[in-house]
Structure formats: C-alpha cells, structure tokens
Design an enzyme around this catalytic site. Structure first.
Site, PDB file in Angstrom:
ATOM      1  N   GLY A  47      37.035  37.913  46.658  1.00  0.00           N
ATOM      2  CA  GLY A  47      35.993  36.703  45.683  1.00  0.00           C
ATOM      3  C   GLY A  47      34.818  37.361  46.014  1.00  0.00           C
TER       4      GLY A  47
ATOM      5  N   GLU B 181      40.921  41.364  50.531  1.00  0.00           N
ATOM      6  CA  GLU B 181      42.139  41.405  48.908  1.00  0.00           C
ATOM      7  C   GLU B 181      40.673  41.753  48.512  1.00  0.00           C
ATOM      8  OE1 GLU B 181      44.234  38.083  48.250  1.00  0.00           O
ATOM      9  OE2 GLU B 181      45.866  37.977  49.447  1.00  0.00           O
ATOM     10  N   PRO B 182      39.809  42.692  48.188  1.00  0.00           N
ATOM     11  CA  PRO B 182      38.741  42.659  46.753  1.00  0.00           C
ATOM     12  C   PRO B 182      39.152  43.192  45.725  1.00  0.00           C
ATOM     13  CG  PRO B 182      38.434  44.513  48.757  1.00  0.00           C
ATOM     14  CD  PRO B 182      39.342  43.449  49.335  1.00  0.00           C
ATOM     15  N   GLY B 183      38.913  43.127  45.192  1.00  0.00           N
ATOM     16  CA  GLY B 183      38.728  43.335  43.183  1.00  0.00           C
ATOM     17  C   GLY B 183      37.309  43.911  42.853  1.00  0.00           C
ATOM     18  N   ARG B 184      36.403  43.101  42.440  1.00  0.00           N
ATOM     19  CA  ARG B 184      35.797  43.031  41.404  1.00  0.00           C
ATOM     20  C   ARG B 184      34.700  44.309  42.256  1.00  0.00           C
ATOM     21  NH1 ARG B 184      33.760  39.236  37.788  1.00  0.00           N
ATOM     22  NH2 ARG B 184      35.616  36.835  39.392  1.00  0.00           N
TER      23      ARG B 184
ATOM     24  N   CYS C 179      37.924  38.180  14.217  1.00  0.00           N
ATOM     25  CA  CYS C 179      38.118  36.860  13.380  1.00  0.00           C
ATOM     26  C   CYS C 179      37.808  35.821  14.233  1.00  0.00           C
ATOM     27  CB  CYS C 179      38.764  36.827  12.281  1.00  0.00           C
ATOM     28  SG  CYS C 179      39.106  38.200  11.115  1.00  0.00           S
ATOM     29  N   GLU C 180      36.927  35.348  15.090  1.00  0.00           N
ATOM     30  CA  GLU C 180      36.642  34.454  16.344  1.00  0.00           C
ATOM     31  C   GLU C 180      34.952  33.894  16.354  1.00  0.00           C
ATOM     32  OE1 GLU C 180      39.247  32.430  18.488  1.00  0.00           O
ATOM     33  OE2 GLU C 180      40.843  33.472  17.753  1.00  0.00           O
TER      34      GLU C 180
ATOM     35  N   TYR D 269      37.935  43.584  35.611  1.00  0.00           N
ATOM     36  CA  TYR D 269      38.852  42.617  34.821  1.00  0.00           C
ATOM     37  C   TYR D 269      38.548  42.486  33.220  1.00  0.00           C
ATOM     38  CZ  TYR D 269      39.358  40.508  38.785  1.00  0.00           C
ATOM     39  OH  TYR D 269      39.749  40.166  40.638  1.00  0.00           O
TER      40      TYR D 269
END
Ligand code: LLP
Length: 414
Positions: free
Chosen positions: A239, A273-276, A342-343, A371
């Site tokens: 986080g 649990e670091p990710g970013r 197409c959005e 991510y």
C-alpha cells in the site's frame, strides 16, 4: 529515484536510448529498469533491517517472470492472490516458504496447489474459506498455516476503488469474526494459526492509516495470546504510495522506522507486501504519435497505446506524466492523449500541457511499471504490448509482443 533520465534531451533507460528501443521492438512498449527494481527493493527491504521480516513483493503489480526472478534472487518472497500468480512465482524460482496467499476467492484447486508448494501462509478472508482450507488440507494429509486478514475499518484516504480496509469493503473479517476464525483454526487438526494479516489499501501517501491499523492488529494480537493462540507473523500488507505527479509519500525508511518502533520487543516476524513502491517507477510505457486531431473544443493527440495497454487513467482517472522520448523544443499545448479504442474513457491524459508532437514521434508515460501490463487486455482485438528489461547497457525482450494469431489461438469454430 529511478534510472529513466535524460541525456541531451533524449530519454535513457539506464544506459540505453529509449527511442532506439522503440525502433527496435516497436510500440506500444513497456520498458523496465533492472537497476531501479533492485534499488527500490533494497530501499524497502533494508528499511526493516534490525527486525525479523520478509518482504513479499505483490505479484499483481507486475508479475513478469524476469522481474520475479530478479527480486527472488535478492531474497524477496511474494504475495499472490491466485493459482496463476502461484504458478508464475514458482516458475520464477520463488520458494514456497516465501509465498503468502491472499485474496477473497481461493478455489479448492488453488488451495491444493498452494499446499503442494508448501507456502508460508494463507491469508484467509472469510469463515467459509477457512473451512475450505481445513477440509482441503485434511484431504491431502497436509497442515495449512493460516492468518486471518483483519479488516480494521481504517480509512486509507486513497481512491475508493483501491481502498480495502473499510467496513464496506469485501476484504478480510471484522475483529469479532476474526476471533471466531482463529478459534476454529486453533481447534482444527489440519490448520495452524501462524499469523495475523491486514491490507488496507493502495497508493497511501501518509503513514497514519498504517499505524492506526497496526494498533488495532496489536490489540487483537494480545487477545489471541489471552486465548492461548500464539502467532509468529504479522503481515501488514502493501500500500505504500509513490510519486506519479506531486504526491509526497513517506520514504520506505520512515515507514520502516515507524513500524519498528511499534513492534520493538515483540516476538513477531513482520511481513510486508509492497507492489507499487517497488515496480511503479521502475517501468515506462513508450508509444508512437499517430495523428493530431483538432476539434472546436479539443486538441487530441492520438497514439498507438490505449486503455487496453494502460487502463489506470480510464479506470481511476490516474495521472501518468507524459513526455516526449526525444525533446524537440516545440511550444507546449493543452491536449488529450488518447488511444484508438472505441470508448470515450480511452485516454492516457486529459487537458495536459505537452510540447506539440508530430506523426511518428515517440511519447512516454512514466510510472507505468505497476498495474500497467498486468491490467492490460486485448480489448478491440489489440495484441498486448511487448516488454523489455534494461540492465546497464543491455536490453532484452522479456515478453514478446502478442501476434494476431495469439488473439485467436485458443478459439475453435463452433
Ligand atoms: N497485498 C494485497 C493483499 C493487495 O490486495 C495489494 C494490492 C497489495 C498487497 C499491493 O499493494 P501496493 O503495495 O501495490 O499498493 N490496480 C490498482 C491497485 C490495486 C491494488 C490491489 N491490491 C491501481 O492501478 O492503482
């Protein structure tokens, strides 16, 4: 600190010229810096020196095998949330005893595979899941180490889609139900309560919510001790935020210092649990300008990357700094940088000042290492981007660009 720096107006990934990478491997292209991964892992992990700990990198941020292998060789464990992430982690050589398994939807098959791999701990998110793990472990003649993921009802002050530790979220159990789950595990022959877990959200830019959650966990830890349930691991999840724009998140060293103070003298091993914070600024997305299109209201820069490559702006309104790969020195304009999907949510930046760019030039979106690729899709039948890893002056394709054949290879005509 990362290793994407400019030399004479040209963006470099460590010692490699990014425009050359784009020309050689095509675009859209993810480029990762091995030195940045090492530096981020080291800065994070060494923040907890002096106390027993295990840094379990969160595979969901970026699960490329080369990244998992690099981190695994530095001693990282991993946090996984699916059988697929378990498969990736094992394939990258991460030993089972350094794997923690979180997530609200573990299947019996996932549980069986994780038991076979001898993982360190299941972070259990419901009573029914606890029952399932007990049943599956018993059937296989194994014992499962379990922690309950506690939902401490703390507001992490982040985007609502990525906050996970509040009452209204689907994650973890409240304190009362957690106690029930621990009692169940304590009495079950195939379950051993080994830890206590929580993860309150992602991209946190202040330490306060972590410390508030930790206080609640420590009070609960004492309750468990009173019940004769002695656990060894305290997993505080991931986080910690990063700088995308002007955020000023705490440095891992401050995070480490604050946690160490609170945990001093306790016979606990800390799991994180670091990710970013490891992957985010260790990767960029490089893409090519296709067209400039001016309407009465807007100037659109249409590029060959789209929301299928980097969905964060479309999904969360996230900011990614966008710059030219090679500075041309033109005056800035306010533009929307958009893809070909197409959005109307298919944008990488809105109302952003960037220098005027021309057909065929390259742009870069920074902070795309976490991510980014893991959330990519083939929407609009767009093959997923290639991924390149740079280490010093070496560059290697670590995932090929998908082909049109890849789009249909699993399909069969009815
Ligand atoms: N542990 C658990 C149980 C998690 O659910 C997460 C992230 C992490 C660790 C890692 O969190 P981090 O250190 O990366 O903040 N797709 C969103 C982020 C979703 C995060 C989900 N869980 C985004 O692009 O911002």
């Amino acid at each position: 600190m990362n290793h994407f720096i400019r030399k004479n107006g040209r963006l470099m990934a460590e010692e490699v010229d990014v425009e050359k990478l784009a020309q050689e491997y095509g675009t859209p292209l993810y480029v990762y810096s091995a030195a940045t991964f090492r530096r981020h892992f080291d800065a994070f992990d060494s923040a907890f020196d002096g106390m027993n700990h295990l840094t379990c990198y969160s595979v969901k941020a970026n699960g490329n095998l080369s990244i998992l292998k690099l981190l695994g060789e530095m001693g990282a464990g991993v946090d996984i949330v699916s059988g697929g992430e378990l498969y990736r982690a094992l394939k990258a050589g991460i030993p089972g005893e350094r794997i923690v398994f979180s997530g609200v939807g573990k299947t019996d098959e996932d549980i069986r595979r994780a038991l076979d791999a001898g993982i360190l701990q299941f972070n259990v998110e419901s009573l029914e899941e606890m029952h399932s793990i007990g049943r599956v472990a018993q059937d296989c003649g194994k014992v499962a180490n379990v922690a309950v993921r506690i939902n401490p009802d703390v507001d992490p002050h982040t985007h609502p889609y990525i906050s996970t530790g509040m009452k209204k979220n689907k994650f973890g159990l409240d304190l009362k139900k957690s106690l029930e789950a621990y009692r169940y595990a304590h009495e079950h022959a195939a379950l051993v309560p080994t830890g206590i877990d929580c993860h309150i959200g992602s991209q946190l830019t202040s330490l306060d919510p972590f410390l508030e959650a930790l206080d609640k966990l420590l009070a609960f830890y004492k309750n468990l001790q009173d019940e004769g349930i002695n656990i060894k691991y305290l997993d505080l999840g991931g986080g910690l935020g990063i700088t995308y724009d002007e955020e000023e998140p705490p440095h891992p060293a401050e995070f480490g210092k604050a946690l160490k103070e609170k945990l001093a003298g306790l016979p606990l091993t800390l799991i994180l649990e670091p990710g970013r914070v490891i992957a985010g600024n260790a990767g960029i997305l490089v893409f090519k300008v296709l067209y400039n299109k001016k309407t009465e209201l807007k100037h659109f820069v249409i590029v060959d990357a789209a929301m299928n490559d980097l969905v964060r702006p479309a999904l969360y309104g996230s900011f990614h700094r966008i710059e030219e790969v090679v500075e041309q020195g033109r005056a800035p304009l306010s533009v929307d940088v958009v893809g070909g999907i197409c959005e109307s949510t298919d944008f990488l930046a809105r109302d952003r000042e960037i220098p005027a760019v021309e057909h065929g030039e390259y742009l870069v979106a920074f902070s795309a290492g976490a991510y980014g690729f893991t959330m990519a899709s083939q929407y609009n039948a767009r093959p997923r981007a290639a991924e390149v890893m740079v280490d010093g002056s070496n560059a290697k394709l670590v995932r090929k660009r998908e082909t049109y054949e890849d789009l249909t290879q699993l399909e069969e005509l009815f």
